[in-house]
Design a protein around this motif. Structure first.
Motif, PDB file in Angstrom:
ATOM      1  N   ALA A 239       1.036  -1.088  -0.200  1.00 24.86           N
ATOM      2  CA  ALA A 239       0.296   0.178  -0.183  1.00 24.86           C
ATOM      3  C   ALA A 239       1.012   1.190   0.241  1.00 24.86           C
ATOM      4  O   ALA A 239       0.467   2.150  -0.959  1.00 24.86           O
ATOM      5  CB  ALA A 239      -0.973   0.149   1.544  1.00 24.86           C
ATOM      6  N   ILE A 240       2.410   1.053   0.701  1.00 27.06           N
ATOM      7  CA  ILE A 240       2.296   2.388   0.899  1.00 27.06           C
ATOM      8  C   ILE A 240       3.705   2.836   0.048  1.00 27.06           C
ATOM      9  O   ILE A 240       3.752   3.883  -0.135  1.00 27.06           O
ATOM     10  CB  ILE A 240       4.126   2.533   1.671  1.00 27.06           C
ATOM     11  N   GLU A 241       4.010   1.497  -1.106  1.00 29.65           N
ATOM     12  CA  GLU A 241       4.085   1.481  -2.844  1.00 29.65           C
ATOM     13  C   GLU A 241       3.182   2.253  -3.506  1.00 29.65           C
ATOM     14  O   GLU A 241       4.551   3.141  -4.749  1.00 29.65           O
ATOM     15  CB  GLU A 241       4.710   0.531  -3.051  1.00 29.65           C
ATOM     16  N   ALA A 242       1.814   1.990  -3.237  1.00 30.95           N
ATOM     17  CA  ALA A 242       1.394   2.630  -4.423  1.00 30.95           C
ATOM     18  C   ALA A 242       1.308   3.823  -3.859  1.00 30.95           C
ATOM     19  O   ALA A 242       0.255   5.313  -4.517  1.00 30.95           O
ATOM     20  CB  ALA A 242      -0.410   2.089  -4.400  1.00 30.95           C
ATOM     21  N   VAL A 243       1.137   4.467  -2.520  1.00 32.22           N
ATOM     22  CA  VAL A 243       1.638   6.585  -2.728  1.00 32.22           C
ATOM     23  C   VAL A 243       2.114   7.054  -3.240  1.00 32.22           C
ATOM     24  O   VAL A 243       4.035   7.082  -2.737  1.00 32.22           O
ATOM     25  CB  VAL A 243       1.404   6.741  -0.221  1.00 32.22           C
ATOM     26  N   GLN A 244       1.701   7.563  -4.737  1.00 30.42           N
ATOM     27  CA  GLN A 244       3.347   8.113  -5.867  1.00 30.42           C
ATOM     28  C   GLN A 244       2.133   9.450  -5.636  1.00 30.42           C
ATOM     29  O   GLN A 244       0.686   9.187  -6.367  1.00 30.42           O
ATOM     30  CB  GLN A 244       3.265   6.877  -6.715  1.00 30.42           C
TER      31      GLN A 244
ATOM     32  N   PRO B  22      14.223   6.014   7.276  1.00 32.94           N
ATOM     33  CA  PRO B  22      14.529   5.898   6.234  1.00 32.94           C
ATOM     34  C   PRO B  22      13.920   7.585   5.961  1.00 32.94           C
ATOM     35  O   PRO B  22      14.308   8.454   5.428  1.00 32.94           O
ATOM     36  CB  PRO B  22      13.626   4.562   5.092  1.00 32.94           C
ATOM     37  N   ALA B  23      12.432   7.434   6.755  1.00 34.97           N
ATOM     38  CA  ALA B  23      11.725   8.739   6.711  1.00 34.97           C
ATOM     39  C   ALA B  23      12.782   9.809   7.178  1.00 34.97           C
ATOM     40  O   ALA B  23      12.387  11.118   6.814  1.00 34.97           O
ATOM     41  CB  ALA B  23      10.400   8.998   7.384  1.00 34.97           C
ATOM     42  N   ALA B  24      13.265   9.902   8.057  1.00 38.26           N
ATOM     43  CA  ALA B  24      14.735  10.526   8.728  1.00 38.26           C
ATOM     44  C   ALA B  24      15.194  10.987   7.614  1.00 38.26           C
ATOM     45  O   ALA B  24      15.932  12.165   7.570  1.00 38.26           O
ATOM     46  CB  ALA B  24      14.493   9.978  10.197  1.00 38.26           C
ATOM     47  N   GLN B  25      16.031  10.288   6.855  1.00 34.72           N
ATOM     48  CA  GLN B  25      16.937  10.451   5.825  1.00 34.72           C
ATOM     49  C   GLN B  25      16.244  11.263   4.975  1.00 34.72           C
ATOM     50  O   GLN B  25      17.215  12.241   4.397  1.00 34.72           O
ATOM     51  CB  GLN B  25      17.674   9.280   5.500  1.00 34.72           C
ATOM     52  N   MET B  26      15.178  10.598   4.704  1.00 30.93           N
ATOM     53  CA  MET B  26      14.491  11.344   3.569  1.00 30.93           C
ATOM     54  C   MET B  26      14.495  12.748   4.266  1.00 30.93           C
ATOM     55  O   MET B  26      14.816  13.705   3.069  1.00 30.93           O
ATOM     56  CB  MET B  26      13.367  11.165   2.945  1.00 30.93           C
ATOM     57  N   ALA B  27      13.267  13.500   5.290  1.00 35.37           N
ATOM     58  CA  ALA B  27      13.351  14.766   5.043  1.00 35.37           C
ATOM     59  C   ALA B  27      15.238  15.800   6.204  1.00 35.37           C
ATOM     60  O   ALA B  27      14.772  16.721   5.051  1.00 35.37           O
ATOM     61  CB  ALA B  27      13.035  14.550   6.848  1.00 35.37           C
TER      62      ALA B  27
ATOM     63  N   ARG C 140      -6.554  12.246  -6.801  1.00 36.51           N
ATOM     64  CA  ARG C 140      -5.274  12.082  -6.883  1.00 36.51           C
ATOM     65  C   ARG C 140      -4.480  12.845  -5.580  1.00 36.51           C
ATOM     66  O   ARG C 140      -4.266  13.313  -4.755  1.00 36.51           O
ATOM     67  CB  ARG C 140      -4.546  12.810  -8.677  1.00 36.51           C
ATOM     68  N   LEU C 141      -3.406  11.717  -5.567  1.00 33.30           N
ATOM     69  CA  LEU C 141      -2.759  12.067  -4.496  1.00 33.30           C
ATOM     70  C   LEU C 141      -1.645  12.162  -4.629  1.00 33.30           C
ATOM     71  O   LEU C 141      -1.112  12.977  -5.881  1.00 33.30           O
ATOM     72  CB  LEU C 141      -1.393  10.763  -3.992  1.00 33.30           C
ATOM     73  N   LYS C 142      -1.588  14.072  -4.008  1.00 32.11           N
ATOM     74  CA  LYS C 142      -0.779  15.102  -4.239  1.00 32.11           C
ATOM     75  C   LYS C 142       0.282  14.819  -3.184  1.00 32.11           C
ATOM     76  O   LYS C 142       0.139  14.998  -1.612  1.00 32.11           O
ATOM     77  CB  LYS C 142      -1.877  16.631  -4.087  1.00 32.11           C
ATOM     78  N   ALA C 143       1.497  15.776  -3.161  1.00 32.87           N
ATOM     79  CA  ALA C 143       2.004  16.454  -2.215  1.00 32.87           C
ATOM     80  C   ALA C 143       1.732  16.969  -1.447  1.00 32.87           C
ATOM     81  O   ALA C 143       1.175  18.020  -1.681  1.00 32.87           O
ATOM     82  CB  ALA C 143       3.482  17.080  -2.894  1.00 32.87           C
ATOM     83  N   GLY C 144       1.774  16.064  -0.461  1.00 36.13           N
ATOM     84  CA  GLY C 144       1.440  17.608   1.631  1.00 36.13           C
ATOM     85  C   GLY C 144       0.636  16.671   2.161  1.00 36.13           C
ATOM     86  O   GLY C 144       0.212  16.677   3.188  1.00 36.13           O
TER      87      GLY C 144
ATOM     88  N   GLU D 221       7.065  14.602  -3.318  1.00 36.92           N
ATOM     89  CA  GLU D 221       7.495  14.759  -4.406  1.00 36.92           C
ATOM     90  C   GLU D 221       8.234  13.302  -5.098  1.00 36.92           C
ATOM     91  O   GLU D 221       8.510  12.736  -6.751  1.00 36.92           O
ATOM     92  CB  GLU D 221       7.903  15.471  -5.517  1.00 36.92           C
ATOM     93  N   ASP D 222       8.445  13.091  -4.208  1.00 35.42           N
ATOM     94  CA  ASP D 222       9.866  11.647  -4.552  1.00 35.42           C
ATOM     95  C   ASP D 222       9.036  10.779  -4.244  1.00 35.42           C
ATOM     96  O   ASP D 222       9.716   9.594  -4.925  1.00 35.42           O
ATOM     97  CB  ASP D 222      11.083  11.796  -3.722  1.00 35.42           C
ATOM     98  N   GLY D 223       7.780  10.514  -4.032  1.00 35.39           N
ATOM     99  CA  GLY D 223       7.042   9.604  -3.389  1.00 35.39           C
ATOM    100  C   GLY D 223       6.949   9.409  -2.073  1.00 35.39           C
ATOM    101  O   GLY D 223       6.574  10.177  -1.153  1.00 35.39           O
ATOM    102  N   PRO D 224       6.557   7.909  -1.536  1.00 40.26           N
ATOM    103  CA  PRO D 224       6.079   7.982  -0.312  1.00 40.26           C
ATOM    104  C   PRO D 224       7.005   8.164   0.883  1.00 40.26           C
ATOM    105  O   PRO D 224       8.104   7.611   0.887  1.00 40.26           O
ATOM    106  CB  PRO D 224       5.697   6.629   0.052  1.00 40.26           C
TER     107      PRO D 224
END
Ligand code: MG
Ligand code: MG
Length: 257
Positions: free
Chosen positions: A132-137, A248-253, A190-194, A238-241
């Motif tokens: 499901a998380i992979e589908a968050v685009q 990993p979220a900490a690194q992305m942030a 549609r899934l939007k950034a934010g 913008e880059d996905g979930p």
């Protein structure tokens, strides 16, 4: 639907980080003999020491910090003097309010040695959340999430609960949109950034039916079969979930500045 700024998503990452710390701590405490009330006390103390507030306590009258859902309980079990037994599974759902924003996540734990069937249910439910998380685009559709859950769950011979759904989350615990764990892909907004969504597959080993205990909260499988529940709060970027509260979220942030 409320779209969050980068700064708000940072705050939600912190709130969810606290939830993950609580769930990690409980992982070390879940064992035969411990009571759900004892787990609840530990969680409430951790949350308050961090300067946060338990989000579920007093929510529409719910009487505890955690939802503790054993075996055939799907969600919203109330912590009490019940001791866990070897072979049980227990879903633990934790929510916090921290610096104005909510965190919400859940895991299902094995108590001692569980059956192969129970292990398959846990693994399938956790994997359905990953899919499901992979589908968050960004640009994808809301129903892509539920379709990913349902496809994996039913391919494994289990069923998806219809009576409860995931939800938007932010400065409120439950925001629009609802996030069902079923349905055809390619539909809905549609899934939007934010956008930040609490995605939470609830999976029954038997039929999807639900019955409510007289306490008005405890939701069980109608047929008495086992049920599992995993949840993450996930931001659309913008880059996905971006899984909030996870490493990993900490690194992305940090990468996003
Ligand atoms: Mg939850
Ligand atoms: Mg939730």
């Amino acid at each position: 639907m409320v779209l969050k700024s980068h700064g708000e998503i940072e705050l939600m990452h912190a709130a969810n980080g606290l939830v993950q710390q609580v769930l990690d701590r409980l992982d070390g405490l879940v064992r035969p003999g411990v009571t759900t009330g004892e787990l609840d006390e530990v969680a409430e103390q951790m949350i308050r020491e961090a300067g946060a507030v338990p989000a579920f306590l007093n929510y529409r009258g719910f009487p505890a910090t955690l939802c503790t859902s054993i075996n055939d309980v799907i969600v919203h079990g109330i912590p009490d003097a019940t001791a866990l037994e070897d072979g049980d599974i227990i879903g633990i759902d934790c929510g916090v309010l921290y610096k104005g924003y909510y965190g919400d996540a859940a895991r299902t734990y094995a108590v001692g040695a569980i059956s192969a069937d129970a292990r398959h249910l846990l693994d399938t439910t956790r994997r359905s959340l990953e899919l499901a998380i992979e589908a968050v685009q960004p640009g994808g559709r809301l129903s892509d999430i539920g379709a990913a859950v349902q496809g994996h769950v039913e391919a494994n011979g289990f069923s998806v609960v219809r009576d409860f759904v995931g939800h938007g989350i932010g400065a409120a615990l439950h925001e629009d949109p609802q996030v069902p764990n079923f349905g055809a892909p390619g539909k809905g907004p549609r899934l939007k950034a934010g956008l930040v969504l609490a995605i939470e597959p609830m999976v029954n080993a038997g039929s999807p039916g639900v019955k409510l205990d007289p306490d008005g909260w405890t939701a069980r499988t109608e047929d008495g079969s086992l049920s599992a529940h995993f949840e993450f709060s996930v931001a659309v970027t913008e880059d996905g979930p971006m899984v909030l509260g996870s490493e990993p979220a900490a690194q992305m942030a940090q990468g996003a500045g």
